[in-house]
Design a protein around this motif. Structure first.
Motif, mmCIF file in Angstrom:
data_model
loop_
_atom_site.group_PDB
_atom_site.id
_atom_site.type_symbol
_atom_site.label_atom_id
_atom_site.label_comp_id
_atom_site.label_asym_id
_atom_site.label_seq_id
_atom_site.Cartn_x
_atom_site.Cartn_y
_atom_site.Cartn_z
ATOM 1 N N PHE A 52 5.373 4.970 7.543
ATOM 2 C CA PHE A 52 5.748 5.040 6.126
ATOM 3 C C PHE A 52 5.977 3.649 5.539
ATOM 4 O O PHE A 52 5.705 3.423 4.355
ATOM 5 C CB PHE A 52 6.986 5.921 5.924
ATOM 6 N N SER A 53 6.466 2.718 6.345
ATOM 7 C CA SER A 53 6.626 1.339 5.860
ATOM 8 C C SER A 53 5.278 0.713 5.549
ATOM 9 O O SER A 53 5.110 0.038 4.525
ATOM 10 C CB SER A 53 7.354 0.491 6.900
ATOM 11 N N LEU A 55 2.557 2.393 4.788
ATOM 12 C CA LEU A 55 2.044 3.116 3.625
ATOM 13 C C LEU A 55 2.660 2.592 2.336
ATOM 14 O O LEU A 55 1.969 2.422 1.328
ATOM 15 C CB LEU A 55 2.314 4.615 3.779
ATOM 16 N N SER A 56 3.957 2.317 2.362
ATOM 17 C CA SER A 56 4.608 1.806 1.154
ATOM 18 C C SER A 56 4.086 0.425 0.776
ATOM 19 O O SER A 56 3.943 0.112 -0.401
ATOM 20 C CB SER A 56 6.127 1.769 1.332
ATOM 21 N N GLN A 57 3.777 -0.410 1.759
ATOM 22 C CA GLN A 57 3.197 -1.723 1.454
ATOM 23 C C GLN A 57 1.823 -1.572 0.810
ATOM 24 O O GLN A 57 1.479 -2.300 -0.116
ATOM 25 C CB GLN A 57 3.086 -2.568 2.717
ATOM 26 N N ILE A 59 0.824 1.041 -0.978
ATOM 27 C CA ILE A 59 1.028 1.605 -2.322
ATOM 28 C C ILE A 59 1.466 0.514 -3.296
ATOM 29 O O ILE A 59 0.995 0.454 -4.429
ATOM 30 C CB ILE A 59 2.046 2.759 -2.271
ATOM 31 N N ILE A 60 2.360 -0.358 -2.864
ATOM 32 C CA ILE A 60 2.864 -1.419 -3.738
ATOM 33 C C ILE A 60 1.743 -2.392 -4.117
ATOM 34 O O ILE A 60 1.697 -2.875 -5.246
ATOM 35 C CB ILE A 60 4.041 -2.157 -3.058
ATOM 36 N N MET A 66 0.330 2.326 -8.337
ATOM 37 C CA MET A 66 1.576 1.891 -8.969
ATOM 38 C C MET A 66 1.629 2.289 -10.442
ATOM 39 O O MET A 66 2.691 2.655 -10.949
ATOM 40 C CB MET A 66 1.751 0.374 -8.836
ATOM 41 N N PHE A 69 2.610 5.932 -10.446
ATOM 42 C CA PHE A 69 4.050 6.048 -10.169
ATOM 43 C C PHE A 69 4.881 5.625 -11.379
ATOM 44 O O PHE A 69 5.873 6.273 -11.720
ATOM 45 C CB PHE A 69 4.443 5.206 -8.956
#
Length: 128
Positions: A52-53, A55-57, A59-60, A66, A69
């Protein structure tokens, strides 16, 4: 880069411990490995957190995701009320239009976003 290496190592360990649990005919259901937590349960949690970390990088760094979101975050309150109205209307016609849960979800999402965009456009036009 180090996060990716840790994720790869954790995934490898998870696969190894899965194989060991399976070979020893131990239960592979997570609920049964939770208390007390064994190494299989702990490596799954570590792998999931690292995944998940990563994946979040991703997405950002992705501007399209973004912007989606940001749109839903900025307009979440009005989207809630719009989607509730759209959902109520579509559910009344659900049997006539043969919706399944996927088509109902996508229809509500699409109509809600369109109505929100119309609402924003109208608000901008009236403020000019």
């Amino acid at each position: 880069r180090s996060l990716l290496l840790l994720f790869a190592l954790s995934s490898l360990l998870l696969a190894i411990f899965y194989g060991i649990q399976n070979y020893l005919s131990h239960d592979l259901i997570f609920r049964n490995n939770k208390y007390p937590p064994n190494i299989f349960y702990i490596t799954f949690g570590t792998t999931a957190i690292l995944g998940f970390s990563l994946l979040s990088q991703f997405i950002i760094k992705n501007n399209i995701i973004m912007s989606i979101f940001n749109f839903f975050s900025k307009h979440s309150y009005s989207i809630y009320f719009i989607h509730y109205t759209v959902l109520t209307i579509l559910v009344t016609f659900m049997t006539k239009l043969s919706f399944n849960w996927v088509s109902l979800f996508l229809s509500v999402l699409l109509l809600t976003v369109i109505l929100q965009k119309i609402f924003i456009w109208t608000k901008i036009k009236l403020s000019l």
